[in-house]
Design a protein around this motif. Structure first.
Motif, PDB file in Angstrom:
ATOM      1  N   LYS A   1       3.437  20.774   2.791  1.00 15.69           N
ATOM      2  CA  LYS A   1       4.329  19.565   2.924  1.00 15.69           C
ATOM      3  C   LYS A   1       3.616  18.332   2.264  1.00 15.69           C
ATOM      4  O   LYS A   1       2.364  18.154   2.541  1.00 15.69           O
ATOM      5  N   SER A   2       4.264  17.303   1.659  1.00 17.84           N
ATOM      6  CA  SER A   2       3.683  16.159   1.491  1.00 17.84           C
ATOM      7  C   SER A   2       4.805  15.031   1.535  1.00 17.84           C
ATOM      8  O   SER A   2       5.860  15.327   1.236  1.00 17.84           O
ATOM      9  N   ALA A   3       4.274  13.882   1.466  1.00 13.72           N
ATOM     10  CA  ALA A   3       5.069  12.817   2.057  1.00 13.72           C
ATOM     11  C   ALA A   3       4.554  11.529   1.338  1.00 13.72           C
ATOM     12  O   ALA A   3       3.313  11.378   1.134  1.00 13.72           O
ATOM     13  N   VAL A   4       5.598  10.516   0.818  1.00 10.33           N
ATOM     14  CA  VAL A   4       4.806   9.232   0.531  1.00 10.33           C
ATOM     15  C   VAL A   4       5.391   8.229   1.333  1.00 10.33           C
ATOM     16  O   VAL A   4       6.733   7.961   1.783  1.00 10.33           O
TER      17      VAL A   4
ATOM     18  N   MET B   1       0.842  -1.136   0.112  1.00  7.80           N
ATOM     19  CA  MET B   1      -0.093  -0.032   0.120  1.00  7.80           C
ATOM     20  C   MET B   1       0.765   1.095   0.135  1.00  7.80           C
ATOM     21  O   MET B   1       1.726   1.423   0.621  1.00  7.80           O
ATOM     22  N   ARG B   2       0.445   2.303  -0.951  1.00  8.88           N
ATOM     23  CA  ARG B   2       1.273   3.342  -1.157  1.00  8.88           C
ATOM     24  C   ARG B   2       0.501   4.634  -0.589  1.00  8.88           C
ATOM     25  O   ARG B   2      -0.641   4.571  -1.169  1.00  8.88           O
ATOM     26  N   ASN B   3       0.820   5.456   0.273  1.00  4.87           N
ATOM     27  CA  ASN B   3       0.083   6.451   0.768  1.00  4.87           C
ATOM     28  C   ASN B   3       0.807   7.789   0.480  1.00  4.87           C
ATOM     29  O   ASN B   3       1.886   8.135   0.753  1.00  4.87           O
TER      30      ASN B   3
ATOM     31  N   GLY C   1       8.197   2.106   5.389  1.00  3.31           N
ATOM     32  CA  GLY C   1       8.221   3.594   5.739  1.00  3.31           C
ATOM     33  C   GLY C   1       8.220   4.724   4.958  1.00  3.31           C
ATOM     34  O   GLY C   1       7.811   4.673   3.794  1.00  3.31           O
ATOM     35  N   LEU C   2       8.858   5.870   5.373  1.00  2.01           N
ATOM     36  CA  LEU C   2       8.875   7.114   4.400  1.00  2.01           C
ATOM     37  C   LEU C   2       9.800   6.881   3.405  1.00  2.01           C
ATOM     38  O   LEU C   2      11.167   6.482   3.525  1.00  2.01           O
ATOM     39  N   VAL C   3       9.267   7.183   2.264  1.00  6.04           N
ATOM     40  CA  VAL C   3      10.003   6.950   1.082  1.00  6.04           C
ATOM     41  C   VAL C   3      10.719   8.460   0.219  1.00  6.04           C
ATOM     42  O   VAL C   3      11.224   8.298  -0.527  1.00  6.04           O
ATOM     43  N   GLY C   4       9.665   9.175   0.693  1.00  8.12           N
ATOM     44  CA  GLY C   4       9.974  10.798  -0.035  1.00  8.12           C
ATOM     45  C   GLY C   4       9.253  11.703   0.559  1.00  8.12           C
ATOM     46  O   GLY C   4       7.862  11.381   0.865  1.00  8.12           O
ATOM     47  N   ASP C   5       9.767  12.916   0.503  1.00  6.81           N
ATOM     48  CA  ASP C   5       8.857  14.095   1.084  1.00  6.81           C
ATOM     49  C   ASP C   5       9.255  15.342   0.564  1.00  6.81           C
ATOM     50  O   ASP C   5      10.471  15.588  -0.133  1.00  6.81           O
ATOM     51  N   HIS C   6       8.585  16.470   0.290  1.00  4.93           N
ATOM     52  CA  HIS C   6       8.635  17.496  -0.518  1.00  4.93           C
ATOM     53  C   HIS C   6       7.774  18.770   0.336  1.00  4.93           C
ATOM     54  O   HIS C   6       6.940  18.469   0.995  1.00  4.93           O
ATOM     55  N   VAL C   7       8.238  19.869  -0.133  1.00  5.61           N
ATOM     56  CA  VAL C   7       7.858  20.997   0.469  1.00  5.61           C
ATOM     57  C   VAL C   7       7.459  22.011  -0.864  1.00  5.61           C
ATOM     58  O   VAL C   7       8.327  22.206  -1.627  1.00  5.61           O
TER      59      VAL C   7
ATOM     60  N   VAL D   1       5.000  14.724  12.450  1.00  3.32           N
ATOM     61  CA  VAL D   1       3.460  15.129  12.137  1.00  3.32           C
ATOM     62  C   VAL D   1       3.135  14.188  10.777  1.00  3.32           C
ATOM     63  O   VAL D   1       2.101  13.728  10.886  1.00  3.32           O
ATOM     64  N   LEU D   2       4.015  13.893   9.825  1.00  6.96           N
ATOM     65  CA  LEU D   2       3.673  13.488   8.652  1.00  6.96           C
ATOM     66  C   LEU D   2       3.622  11.911   9.056  1.00  6.96           C
ATOM     67  O   LEU D   2       2.735  11.120   8.647  1.00  6.96           O
ATOM     68  N   PHE D   3       4.325  11.414  10.086  1.00  4.00           N
ATOM     69  CA  PHE D   3       4.154  10.024  10.469  1.00  4.00           C
ATOM     70  C   PHE D   3       2.914   9.658  11.088  1.00  4.00           C
ATOM     71  O   PHE D   3       2.358   8.802  10.835  1.00  4.00           O
ATOM     72  N   GLY D   4       2.550  10.706  12.027  1.00  7.40           N
ATOM     73  CA  GLY D   4       1.244  10.608  12.470  1.00  7.40           C
ATOM     74  C   GLY D   4      -0.026  10.736  11.780  1.00  7.40           C
ATOM     75  O   GLY D   4      -0.871   9.880  11.698  1.00  7.40           O
TER      76      GLY D   4
END
Length: 238
Positions: free
Chosen positions: A14-17, A1-3, A22-28, A225-228
């Motif tokens: 902010k966004s993250a995949v 599953m990819r969120n 776990g976390l595979v990438g984030d951008h602002v 916060v993104l993890f939450g």
């Protein structure tokens, strides 16, 4: 599953995949238009949006994909013991859940160092209990300048070289920095007396400035916060 996780603040987006590993990438992003260009080319299964700037209806019209919109009615993976849950900032509960999810259980304390410093406790029963709110670094510095006649405006991102200032400027820098550092250490120690096994997570814009506080039970997780938010999304789709 990819969120895909989207957190829309007052000034930045902010966004993250996240994938199961776990976390595979984030951008602002500075604007929704720029972010949209990026998101349209992404492949994901589920999306959660948290926003303080746009209403859900506006985002439903703007975003070309379905999403879960975070609000105070969204089911959470932990119990909320806050006395006034409708007034609770969603970023606060997300930081608490992020700390709880990374630790695997409570008790945990999430400290978010932004404009304000927020302290969020999840106890050993996985119940969010609340915490505290105090001024952040910049707010402390600005308050001394704006509420006095002669104190200058200071800005600092690094720890002062000495606890004892030898000028008005360095005294202010010491007071702002060490005042916050000692406040955090005092809060952490007070919680450790009550919860000896507590783990502490620092996040937010000024978290890296206090990375020296990291030790065996204190961790710096910039995207807490993104993890939450990802944990909340998983709780609602699984």
């Amino acid at each position: 599953m990819r969120n895909l996780i989207i957190d829309i603040g007052n000034s930045r987006i902010k966004s993250a995949v996240f994938e199961p590993k776990g976390l595979v990438g984030d951008h602002v992003f500075d604007s929704l238009e720029t972010a949209l260009e990026f998101w349209q080319n992404m492949d994901f299964d589920h999306c959660l949006v948290s926003s303080v700037r746009f209403e859900e209806e506006d985002l439903r019209r703007a975003l070309p994909f379905d999403f879960l919109f975070l609000n105070h009615s969204t089911p959470l993976p932990i119990l909320n013991g806050y006395a006034t849950p409708k007034s609770l900032g969603l970023d606060r509960i997300a930081a608490a859940i992020g700390a709880w999810q990374i630790a695997g259980k409570g008790p945990v304390l999430a400290i978010d160092l932004g404009s304000c410093v927020t302290y969020e406790l999840v106890d050993e029963l996985s119940i969010y209990r609340g915490g505290a709110i105090s001024p952040g670094l910049d707010m402390r510095a600005r308050a001394m300048h704006e509420f006095t006649a002669k104190l200058p405006r200071i800005s600092l991102k690094e720890k002062p070289q000495s606890l004892t200032g030898d000028s008005t400027l360095t005294c202010m820098e010491s007071g702002v920095w060490y005042g916050l550092e000692f406040e955090m250490k005092g809060q952490i120690e007070a919680y450790r007396i009550k919860f000896p096994e507590i783990r502490v997570f620092l996040c937010g814009g000024d978290a890296q400035s206090f990375v020296s506080m990291a030790k065996d039970h204190i961790f710096v997780v910039q995207n807490l916060v993104l993890f939450g938010l990802n944990c909340i999304l998983n709780h609602n789709v699984e």
